[in-house]
Design a protein around this motif. Structure first.
Motif, PDB file in Angstrom:
ATOM      1  N   LEU A 148      28.362  -1.274  -6.995  1.00 15.02           N
ATOM      2  CA  LEU A 148      29.035  -2.946  -6.811  1.00 15.02           C
ATOM      3  C   LEU A 148      30.517  -2.559  -6.914  1.00 15.02           C
ATOM      4  O   LEU A 148      31.288  -1.992  -7.945  1.00 15.02           O
ATOM      5  N   PRO A 149      31.241  -2.808  -5.990  1.00 12.80           N
ATOM      6  CA  PRO A 149      32.905  -2.796  -5.926  1.00 12.80           C
ATOM      7  C   PRO A 149      33.319  -3.791  -6.866  1.00 12.80           C
ATOM      8  O   PRO A 149      33.488  -5.022  -6.634  1.00 12.80           O
ATOM      9  N   VAL A 150      33.642  -3.433  -7.959  1.00  8.09           N
ATOM     10  CA  VAL A 150      34.223  -4.295  -8.917  1.00  8.09           C
ATOM     11  C   VAL A 150      35.599  -4.903  -8.888  1.00  8.09           C
ATOM     12  O   VAL A 150      35.824  -5.788  -9.667  1.00  8.09           O
ATOM     13  N   MET A 151      36.479  -4.052  -8.431  1.00 12.34           N
ATOM     14  CA  MET A 151      37.937  -4.400  -8.492  1.00 12.34           C
ATOM     15  C   MET A 151      38.733  -3.910  -7.299  1.00 12.34           C
ATOM     16  O   MET A 151      38.751  -2.612  -7.056  1.00 12.34           O
ATOM     17  N   ALA A 152      39.296  -4.688  -6.652  1.00 15.36           N
ATOM     18  CA  ALA A 152      39.916  -4.536  -5.182  1.00 15.36           C
ATOM     19  C   ALA A 152      40.877  -5.364  -4.845  1.00 15.36           C
ATOM     20  O   ALA A 152      40.800  -6.698  -5.345  1.00 15.36           O
ATOM     21  N   PRO A 153      41.907  -5.262  -3.937  1.00 23.23           N
ATOM     22  CA  PRO A 153      42.854  -6.232  -3.620  1.00 23.23           C
ATOM     23  C   PRO A 153      42.131  -7.472  -2.929  1.00 23.23           C
ATOM     24  O   PRO A 153      42.616  -8.600  -2.735  1.00 23.23           O
ATOM     25  N   TRP A 154      40.714  -7.262  -2.550  1.00 25.54           N
ATOM     26  CA  TRP A 154      40.028  -8.323  -1.814  1.00 25.54           C
ATOM     27  C   TRP A 154      39.135  -8.954  -2.391  1.00 25.54           C
ATOM     28  O   TRP A 154      38.262  -9.998  -1.880  1.00 25.54           O
ATOM     29  N   ASN A 155      39.057  -9.061  -3.737  1.00 23.03           N
ATOM     30  CA  ASN A 155      38.092  -9.716  -4.507  1.00 23.03           C
ATOM     31  C   ASN A 155      38.430 -10.040  -5.807  1.00 23.03           C
ATOM     32  O   ASN A 155      39.264  -9.821  -6.443  1.00 23.03           O
ATOM     33  N   LYS A 156      37.584 -11.035  -6.458  1.00 23.57           N
ATOM     34  CA  LYS A 156      37.823 -11.446  -7.779  1.00 23.57           C
ATOM     35  C   LYS A 156      36.396 -11.678  -8.514  1.00 23.57           C
ATOM     36  O   LYS A 156      35.454 -11.370  -7.892  1.00 23.57           O
ATOM     37  N   ILE A 157      36.752 -11.533  -9.919  1.00 22.52           N
ATOM     38  CA  ILE A 157      35.307 -11.331 -10.526  1.00 22.52           C
ATOM     39  C   ILE A 157      34.227 -12.304 -10.243  1.00 22.52           C
ATOM     40  O   ILE A 157      33.004 -12.201 -10.300  1.00 22.52           O
ATOM     41  N   SER A 158      34.601 -13.775 -10.128  1.00 21.29           N
ATOM     42  CA  SER A 158      33.591 -14.529  -9.800  1.00 21.29           C
ATOM     43  C   SER A 158      32.683 -14.130  -8.467  1.00 21.29           C
ATOM     44  O   SER A 158      31.666 -14.470  -8.185  1.00 21.29           O
ATOM     45  N   GLU A 159      33.551 -13.540  -7.323  1.00 17.56           N
ATOM     46  CA  GLU A 159      32.619 -13.198  -6.209  1.00 17.56           C
ATOM     47  C   GLU A 159      31.929 -12.021  -6.554  1.00 17.56           C
ATOM     48  O   GLU A 159      30.867 -11.965  -5.893  1.00 17.56           O
ATOM     49  N   VAL A 160      32.381 -11.128  -7.389  1.00 17.46           N
ATOM     50  CA  VAL A 160      31.273 -10.037  -7.954  1.00 17.46           C
ATOM     51  C   VAL A 160      30.429 -10.337  -8.529  1.00 17.46           C
ATOM     52  O   VAL A 160      29.111  -9.994  -8.267  1.00 17.46           O
ATOM     53  N   ILE A 161      30.596 -11.429  -9.485  1.00 18.96           N
ATOM     54  CA  ILE A 161      29.234 -11.773 -10.129  1.00 18.96           C
ATOM     55  C   ILE A 161      28.221 -12.560  -9.120  1.00 18.96           C
ATOM     56  O   ILE A 161      26.934 -12.251  -9.139  1.00 18.96           O
ATOM     57  N   ASP A 162      28.833 -13.415  -8.236  1.00 12.11           N
ATOM     58  CA  ASP A 162      27.876 -14.207  -7.285  1.00 12.11           C
ATOM     59  C   ASP A 162      27.298 -12.996  -6.428  1.00 12.11           C
ATOM     60  O   ASP A 162      26.141 -13.353  -5.944  1.00 12.11           O
ATOM     61  N   TYR A 163      27.941 -12.060  -6.024  1.00 11.78           N
ATOM     62  CA  TYR A 163      27.257 -10.962  -5.337  1.00 11.78           C
ATOM     63  C   TYR A 163      25.986 -10.469  -5.695  1.00 11.78           C
ATOM     64  O   TYR A 163      25.011 -10.275  -5.042  1.00 11.78           O
ATOM     65  N   VAL A 164      26.367  -9.907  -7.043  1.00  6.98           N
ATOM     66  CA  VAL A 164      25.073  -9.652  -7.918  1.00  6.98           C
ATOM     67  C   VAL A 164      23.755 -10.528  -7.735  1.00  6.98           C
ATOM     68  O   VAL A 164      22.724 -10.230  -7.560  1.00  6.98           O
TER      69      VAL A 164
END
Length: 211
Positions: A148-164
């Motif tokens: 899971l790519p958790v932290m990048a210039p291209w994402n935010k945590i809401s997107e990470v959660i929705d991806y999971v």
């Protein structure tokens, strides 16, 4: 299968005495790819693709091979003829005894003014592990372990959660975390673990788990 987390986006997988390494980039250890029977690279950005690390691995083992997309293959194939294989979305192959399917085509949007480059994800052994590179690609197959790519210039945590939530893996291990400070890690652990709907785990670089 043994999974070892290296620094940032790099992962080592071991099975039946053979080793597969994914994304040994410039934020990973100098010897991250050394000892690999096969290497997969998701895209050309320096934190995922480091030519020096790939050369070290291929020079250390004349039988080692690389599978990657065209933009990376073009930079290294001349030095290692016949050992660098170009792949794209929909391809399937076997590397060092691991069955691999390729999913995805484009890097996530960093900013509308920045042109998107190609990016592929790798589904290993029918969904035992999925490494998406720098994209929130949904492979459309059951996934046991999501990198899971958790932290990048291209994402935010809401997107990470929705991806999971969309992938619905049995477990998700953090990658792409070199820029995440120790102060932030408990916040990410609590929010992804509490809202993602899957077991959320984190390995210190060099640590391993069975998957």
């Amino acid at each position: 299968m043994k999974l070892t987390k290296m620094s940032h986006a790099c992962v080592r997988l071991e099975k039946d005495g053979r080793t597969l390494v994914l994304d040994p980039g410039g934020f990973s250890e100098q010897d991250a790819a050394v000892g690999a029977d096969a290497i997969l690279v998701t895209h050309e950005h320096a934190d995922h693709f480091d030519e020096g690390r790939l050369r070290a691995a291929l020079e250390a083992d004349p039988a080692a091979e690389i599978w990657t997309l065209k933009s990376v293959a073009e930079q290294i194939s001349a030095a290692f003829p016949g050992r660098v294989h170009t792949v794209g979305h929909g391809d399937a192959f076997t590397a060092a005894g691991f069955d691999v399917q390729v999913h995805g085509e484009l890097h996530a949007v960093i900013h509308p003014d920045i042109p998107r480059i190609t990016n592929v994800g790798y589904l290993i052994d029918g969904g035992t592990v999925f490494h998406p590179g720098d994209a929130l690609t949904v492979p459309g197959r059951p996934v046991e372990t999501l990198m899971l790519p958790v932290m990048a210039p291209w994402n935010k945590i809401s997107e990470v959660i929705d991806y999971v939530r969309e992938v619905k893996p049995r477990r998700a291990y953090d990658i792409h975390d070199a820029l995440l400070t120790d102060l932030a890690r408990p916040v990410y652990d609590r929010q992804i673990g509490g809202l993602g709907g899957s077991e959320h785990l984190r390995l210190t670089p060099g640590d391993s788990a069975e998957v």
